[in-house]
Scaffold this active site. Structure first.
Site, short mmCIF file in Angstrom:
data_model
loop_
_atom_site.label_atom_id
_atom_site.label_comp_id
_atom_site.label_asym_id
_atom_site.label_seq_id
_atom_site.Cartn_x
_atom_site.Cartn_y
_atom_site.Cartn_z
CD GLU A 1 -2.36 -52.16 33.16
OE1 GLU A 1 -1.99 -51.01 33.42
OE2 GLU A 1 -3.14 -52.80 33.91
CE1 TYR B 1 -5.86 -44.00 22.01
CE2 TYR B 1 -7.81 -43.63 23.34
CZ TYR B 1 -6.95 -44.49 22.69
OH TYR B 1 -7.18 -45.84 22.72
CE1 TYR C 1 -4.58 -56.29 39.52
CE2 TYR C 1 -6.77 -56.03 40.45
CZ TYR C 1 -5.59 -56.74 40.35
OH TYR C 1 -5.41 -57.88 41.09
CD GLN D 1 -14.16 -50.15 21.35
OE1 GLN D 1 -14.39 -50.38 22.54
NE2 GLN D 1 -13.12 -49.43 20.95
CG HIS E 1 -13.50 -48.36 26.28
ND1 HIS E 1 -12.68 -47.48 26.97
CD2 HIS E 1 -12.93 -48.49 25.06
CE1 HIS E 1 -11.68 -47.10 26.20
NE2 HIS E 1 -11.82 -47.71 25.02
#
Length: 361
Positions: A234, A255, A244, A78, A140
């Protein structure tokens, strides 16, 4: 040209069914995993390619050579060159901002640099933020860049794949929303600026991987979405200093199948205003404020990677009223923006990445 028919339901006070028809036109293709885009005053579009290239695409689809002077990036999973944003004073100062995975040996973290864009190259490039600490792995990173009405810059980050509660700790930038001035200094009203044990750039915390951000056109508040694990994507409206919940609360499971408590409030965390289970893998986010689609005014549009569709959410104040899915079972949509012509523009996440344009039929 692909014709799509869609419909949606207005709030009960205006209950009636409206048919919305739109065309999808290919503007450009051949982009290498495009990730973010920003419209310049002349109508041209800056587009990042995750492989580490920045290009300019004209309204008629011509793709420029790669812009020179882009910082080195870690291209892994990513990671890569991620978002791009224009300075609010771009017309005068030519400043742009880039977020990317910055390598350091075998480790990396999200960094943000700003530079002047002149004659096809970046000049006076300077890193204004570095996520700390740098860690192993290629997942991430976040990360979206968006300016608030007060001129400060929000940077959305990820937890770097860490599930050891680092997103809950204020002494790092893991799993946080960051708020800085355009020059990288810290606003004096940030929530933790006077806490010696906290990073002063932190706006909110307990996030997993935030790949969508938008400013509400009426309230001026920041809205974000973040990837859940196995379910539990979310939408949040991050408030200063609020927690949060990740990884202590989620509407998804790990996972490996281990459940996560979905009670946010009872643990002292903020509840999301909307979530998806199963996951759609959201990416990109914009409130539509244009005139081409009057029935879509104030709707929130979000791309879906795993879902392979475009989401339209009807909103009212801080509530999501209902959801509609467009372009279903088509492509992985990485980013969505409103153009200066009030059309909607989409980037597809693929090696032969496309820039698509939605206009009324």
């Amino acid at each position: 040209m692909l014709l799509i028919y869609s419909s949606f339901i207005l709030p009960a006070a205006q209950a009636q069914r409206i048919q919305t028809e739109f065309d999808v036109r290919l503007v450009a293709e051949g982009l290498q995993f495009p990730w973010g885009m920003a419209f310049m005053p002349d109508g041209n579009i800056l587009i990042t390619e995750k492989i580490g290239q920045l290009r300019i695409v004209t309204p008629n689809g011509r793709i420029s050579d790669p812009i020179k002077g882009v910082p080195a990036v870690l291209v892994q999973q990513q990671g890569g060159l991620l978002d791009v944003a224009l300075d609010p004073g771009f017309s005068k100062n030519r400043l742009i901002y880039l977020s990317y995975s910055e390598p350091e040996g075998s480790k990396a973290s999200t960094a943000v640099a700003r530079a002047e864009l002149n004659n096809g190259s970046l000049e006076k490039l300077r890193v204004i933020f570095r996520q700390w600490p740098k860690t192993e792995g290629g997942v991430h990173f976040g990360s979206r860049l968006i300016f608030s009405p007060d001129g400060n810059l929000f940077i959305t980050l990820g937890d770097r794949g860490d599930q050891m509660e680092e997103a809950q700790r204020l002494g790092n930038h893991i799993g946080k929303i960051i708020r800085i001035r355009p020059d990288g200094t810290v606003p004096s009203d940030n929530p933790f600026v006077n806490d010696p044990k906290a990073k002063p750039e932190i706006w909110s915390y307990g996030h997993r991987s935030v790949q969508g951000a938008a400013i509400h056109p009426k309230t001026g508040e920041l809205w974000i979405h973040e990837h859940g694990p196995k379910g539990g994507d979310e939408i949040n409206i991050p408030q200063p200093g609020k927690n949060y919940g990740w990884p202590m609360a989620s509407y998804g499971n790990h996972y490996n199948g281990v459940p996560i408590k979905n009670e946010h409030a009872s643990q002292g965390f903020e509840e999301p205003i909307h979530y998806w289970t199963p996951s759609i893998a959201p990416s990109g986010m914009v409130f539509y404020t244009g005139k081409q689609f009057p029935g879509w005014r104030d709707s929130l549009f979000i791309g879906a990677l795993a879902g392979r569709h475009l989401v339209r959410l009807s909103t009212d104040n801080k509530q999501v009223l209902n959801e509609e899915r467009l372009l279903t079972n088509t492509l992985r949509f990485r980013d969505v923006e409103q153009g200066p012509d009030d059309a909607l523009y989409l980037l597809t996440d693929e090696e032969n990445g496309k820039l698509l344009k939605l206009t009324p039929k």
